[in-house]
Write a protein that holds these residues in place. Structure first.
Motif, PDB file in Angstrom:
ATOM      1  N   ALA A  18      49.039  37.111  45.687  1.00  0.00           N
ATOM      2  CA  ALA A  18      48.499  37.570  46.845  1.00  0.00           C
ATOM      3  C   ALA A  18      48.802  38.730  47.317  1.00  0.00           C
ATOM      4  O   ALA A  18      47.846  39.244  48.623  1.00  0.00           O
ATOM      5  N   ALA A  19      50.264  38.446  47.902  1.00  0.00           N
ATOM      6  CA  ALA A  19      50.979  39.981  48.115  1.00  0.00           C
ATOM      7  C   ALA A  19      50.825  41.436  47.422  1.00  0.00           C
ATOM      8  O   ALA A  19      49.865  42.099  48.398  1.00  0.00           O
ATOM      9  N   VAL A  20      50.970  40.841  46.232  1.00  0.00           N
ATOM     10  CA  VAL A  20      49.643  42.261  45.399  1.00  0.00           C
ATOM     11  C   VAL A  20      48.810  42.701  45.766  1.00  0.00           C
ATOM     12  O   VAL A  20      48.707  43.982  46.051  1.00  0.00           O
ATOM     13  N   LEU A  21      47.825  41.970  45.949  1.00  0.00           N
ATOM     14  CA  LEU A  21      46.432  42.735  46.540  1.00  0.00           C
ATOM     15  C   LEU A  21      46.152  42.733  47.798  1.00  0.00           C
ATOM     16  O   LEU A  21      45.197  43.243  47.868  1.00  0.00           O
ATOM     17  N   LYS A  22      47.107  42.288  48.730  1.00  0.00           N
ATOM     18  CA  LYS A  22      47.268  42.292  49.834  1.00  0.00           C
ATOM     19  C   LYS A  22      46.584  43.696  50.641  1.00  0.00           C
ATOM     20  O   LYS A  22      44.963  43.506  51.369  1.00  0.00           O
ATOM     21  N   ASN A  23      46.898  44.767  50.086  1.00  0.00           N
ATOM     22  CA  ASN A  23      46.435  45.893  50.255  1.00  0.00           C
ATOM     23  C   ASN A  23      45.250  46.764  49.694  1.00  0.00           C
ATOM     24  O   ASN A  23      45.074  47.635  49.978  1.00  0.00           O
ATOM     25  N   ALA A  24      44.508  45.838  48.861  1.00  0.00           N
ATOM     26  CA  ALA A  24      43.709  46.364  48.251  1.00  0.00           C
ATOM     27  C   ALA A  24      42.900  46.829  48.684  1.00  0.00           C
ATOM     28  O   ALA A  24      42.367  46.160  49.314  1.00  0.00           O
ATOM     29  N   PRO A  25      41.922  48.201  48.250  1.00  0.00           N
ATOM     30  CA  PRO A  25      40.763  48.426  49.296  1.00  0.00           C
ATOM     31  C   PRO A  25      39.661  47.534  48.521  1.00  0.00           C
ATOM     32  O   PRO A  25      38.983  47.209  49.749  1.00  0.00           O
ATOM     33  N   ASP A  26      39.972  46.779  47.461  1.00  0.00           N
ATOM     34  CA  ASP A  26      38.143  46.129  46.974  1.00  0.00           C
ATOM     35  C   ASP A  26      39.327  44.719  46.772  1.00  0.00           C
ATOM     36  O   ASP A  26      39.662  45.282  44.939  1.00  0.00           O
ATOM     37  N   ALA A  27      39.952  44.122  46.070  1.00  0.00           N
ATOM     38  CA  ALA A  27      39.991  43.053  45.842  1.00  0.00           C
ATOM     39  C   ALA A  27      38.885  41.549  45.304  1.00  0.00           C
ATOM     40  O   ALA A  27      38.529  41.169  46.369  1.00  0.00           O
ATOM     41  N   ARG A  28      38.647  41.169  43.810  1.00  0.00           N
ATOM     42  CA  ARG A  28      37.691  40.361  44.167  1.00  0.00           C
ATOM     43  C   ARG A  28      38.478  39.002  43.019  1.00  0.00           C
ATOM     44  O   ARG A  28      38.799  39.304  41.750  1.00  0.00           O
ATOM     45  N   GLU A  29      38.430  37.518  43.661  1.00  0.00           N
ATOM     46  CA  GLU A  29      39.177  36.993  42.381  1.00  0.00           C
ATOM     47  C   GLU A  29      40.636  36.836  42.147  1.00  0.00           C
ATOM     48  O   GLU A  29      40.227  36.773  40.371  1.00  0.00           O
TER      49      GLU A  29
END
Lengths: 95, 495
Positions: A74-85
């Motif tokens: 969750a922390a790794v994906l937190k700042n992604a412009p587009d994160a899915r599943e």
């Protein structure tokens, strides 16, 4: 060494920065000014001189080969412009 | 008590311990000043709520006794440092909206010591610049002005917001980073003290990378003693930075004894530059006399490869930057360009980076790409690294001959007006770093100390360069220079 428009376009491509065609001549000119300044390094006698790899005499430390971090999706994906599943999402790469 | 924001770290520490005032009061005074100083554009992300919480916690700790030196001291943090949950975007559009999920080692150490963060400070984009004019937030402004003029002056760069904030007493001190002079040049332009420690002293973990073999963080403060106190809290071994030095950190403040009798101070002849203003030559001669009067032995030295340092830097720094900045691809964090229907992944990269990086960053990434590209790697990158070896040898030779520190001007001119260099070619701007960049190339500690005003009333600084790991000794010499120069001028408040 002089950089032309085609070389500037190639460098921009390698750097993955979009430069419009009409901006290339000015970019090439800027590169030439900077590289002209760098040319003075050719005056230096570097025969037999080792290229510097580390500014302080040190050996890189090795760590023990164990898992010491992780499980932070969750922390790794937190700042992604587009994160899915649970993944980073990007435009289609493979047809 | 009024004007608590004008305190030094040392006086604030001592006063809080005596119970004369609290961290909450100093913090409130700083927050009020920051609110009234938007014209300086130094603070770009405020963290007032966090500051108040940290100050309250610090006051509890101070009351309980045994609080560390930095406990309760309100600081500004350069936007290059990743601070958990707080925008950290290196003054770049490409990191718009980025809120790190982690804390840089240096800010962690400062917070563990009880320091208070007032907010994030303006800077040149990715620390690439000498005037704070490449920032997505707009120019930071120097609180100093030329006498009789209201033209806006640059605070220098890249740590321009840090320099402006400290000089204008918006905070007690600030963090800076220095890749080619980015702490020392802005410190000199604003009449404050700034030290870049030996490469490896301060952890680079969590500090947005520009050129990894050159980058070092350091404090920007109102006095030399404050630099010693704050540097102490920033230093230390960090297993998360592979180039962090596993060495004990000595007590830097205790090293300030004011006694430099018998120390050998070198004056490098190559730092006499053609076209350097007479005022800077005179300031340099004054500095030499001050150190001599204090009992130091002054010796003329030669650093023969000085002339080539800037050119070698402008190969090595862009090369490392092109590699470090490859991570900004619009995938994992920050800005992603809006894509068209048929756009593929390469279009995403290229559009994102074209939109996200400013002109100077793009220029350096592309120069770096070029000097590392097939066919040019040896001619440019490897040659520059060989020259770097020679530059370091120059310093080793004089230190081996018994020189303890080297005195030079900090900058080739006083601060210039914002916009004045707009039409200059990029190389003209790079010349700002001519006296500071050698220090990064050799990984040495260097400190800028305010030493006088020019005829237009703008501050000028001197630089002392020390032996590796001898920051304490270096700060002691700097304190002697500070005392002898007696620089007490402050900018008249106009903002």
């Amino acid at each position: 060494m002089s950089i032309d428009k085609d070389t500037a376009a190639r460098v921009a491509k390698l750097a993955r920065i979009k430069v419009e065609d009409d901006a290339l001549p000015a970019l090439a000119q800027e590169f030439n000014a900077i590289l002209g300044f760098i040319e003075e390094l050719n005056e230096v006698d570097v025969e037999g001189v080792e290229p510097m790899t580390s500014v302080t005499p040190q050996r890189l430390k090795r760590r023990v080969d164990v898992v010491n971090d992780g499980d932070q999706q969750a922390a790794v994906l937190k700042n992604a412009p587009d994160a899915r599943e649970g993944f980073f999402a990007v435009p289609k790469v493979v047809e | 008590m009024t004007d608590l924001n004008k305190l030094t770290i040392a006086d604030a520490r001592d006063g809080m311990r005596k119970g004369d005032f609290t961290s909450a009061e100093i913090t409130e005074a700083c927050l009020t000043e920051i609110d009234g100083a938007s014209a300086l554009n130094a603070f770009v992300h405020g963290t007032a709520d966090m500051a108040r919480e940290q100050a309250a916690a610090a006051d509890t700790r101070i009351k309980a006794g045994d609080a560390p030196n930095m406990c309760g001291i309100p600081l500004g943090i350069k936007d290059l440092f990743c601070t958990k949950g707080v925008p950290s975007q290196a003054a770049s559009r490409i990191l718009e909206g980025f809120k790190p999920e982690y804390e840089s080692t240096i800010t962690s150490q400062l917070f563990d010591a009880g320091a208070v963060m007032l907010g994030k400070l303006n800077m040149d984009e990715f620390a690439m610049g000498s005037s704070n004019e490449t920032s997505i937030y707009g120019d930071a402004v120097n609180p100093w002005r030329r006498e009789g003029s209201d033209a806006k002056i640059t605070p220098g760069g890249s740590s321009g917001g840090s320099a402006s904030a400290v000089a204008a007493d918006l905070c007690l001190a600030a963090t800076g980073t220095d890749t080619g002079g980015s702490i020392r040049q802005p410190a000199a332009f604003t009449g404050i003290t700034g030290i870049k420690p030996t490469y490896g002293r301060c952890s680079r973990w969590g500090v947005v990378a520009f050129a990894s073999s050159l980058d070092q963080a350091g404090p920007m403060t109102k006095t030399v003693r404050d630099s010693a106190i704050m540097l102490q809290a920033m230093c230390g071994f960090d297993p998360k930075d592979s180039t962090s030095a596993d060495l004990a950190v000595p007590d830097f403040e205790a090293a300030i004894t004011g006694d430099i009798r018998g120390k050998k101070i070198g004056i490098p002849k190559e730092y006499h530059m053609d076209g350097m203003p007479a005022e800077i030559e005179a300031l340099w001669a004054d500095g030499r006399a001050m150190l001599k009067d204090a009992g130091a032995e002054i010796v003329d030295i030669s650093l023969p490869h000085t002339k080539y340092a800037l050119a070698a830097y402008y190969v090595i720094a862009p090369a490392e930057a092109s590699s470090n900045l490859a991570r900004y691809d619009g995938v994992r964090y920050g800005h992603r360009a809006t894509l068209g229907a048929g756009d593929a992944i390469d279009d995403m990269y290229e559009k994102t980076r074209a939109e996200g990086f400013g002109a100077e960053v793009q220029r350096r990434v592309m120069i770096g790409t070029y000097v590392l590209s097939a066919g040019f790697y040896d001619a440019y990158y490897n040659r520059a690294r060989r020259v770097r070896t020679l530059i370091k040898q120059d310093f080793e030779n004089v230190f081996n001959a018994g020189v303890d520190a080297i005195l030079t001007p900090a900058t080739p001119s006083a601060a210039f007006g914002l916009g004045e260099m707009k039409n200059a070619d990029p190389v003209q701007m790079y010349l700002n770093d001519v006296f500071t960049v050698t220090v990064n190339m050799a990984g040495l500690p260097g400190v800028a100390v305010p030493a006088g005003l020019d005829k237009q009333g703008l501050p000028l600084g001197l630089q002392l360069i020390g032996r590796p790991w001898e920051e304490g000794d270096l700060l002691n010499s700097a304190a002697v220079l500070e005392q002898a120069a007696g620089f007490v001028s402050k900018p008249a408040k106009w903002w």
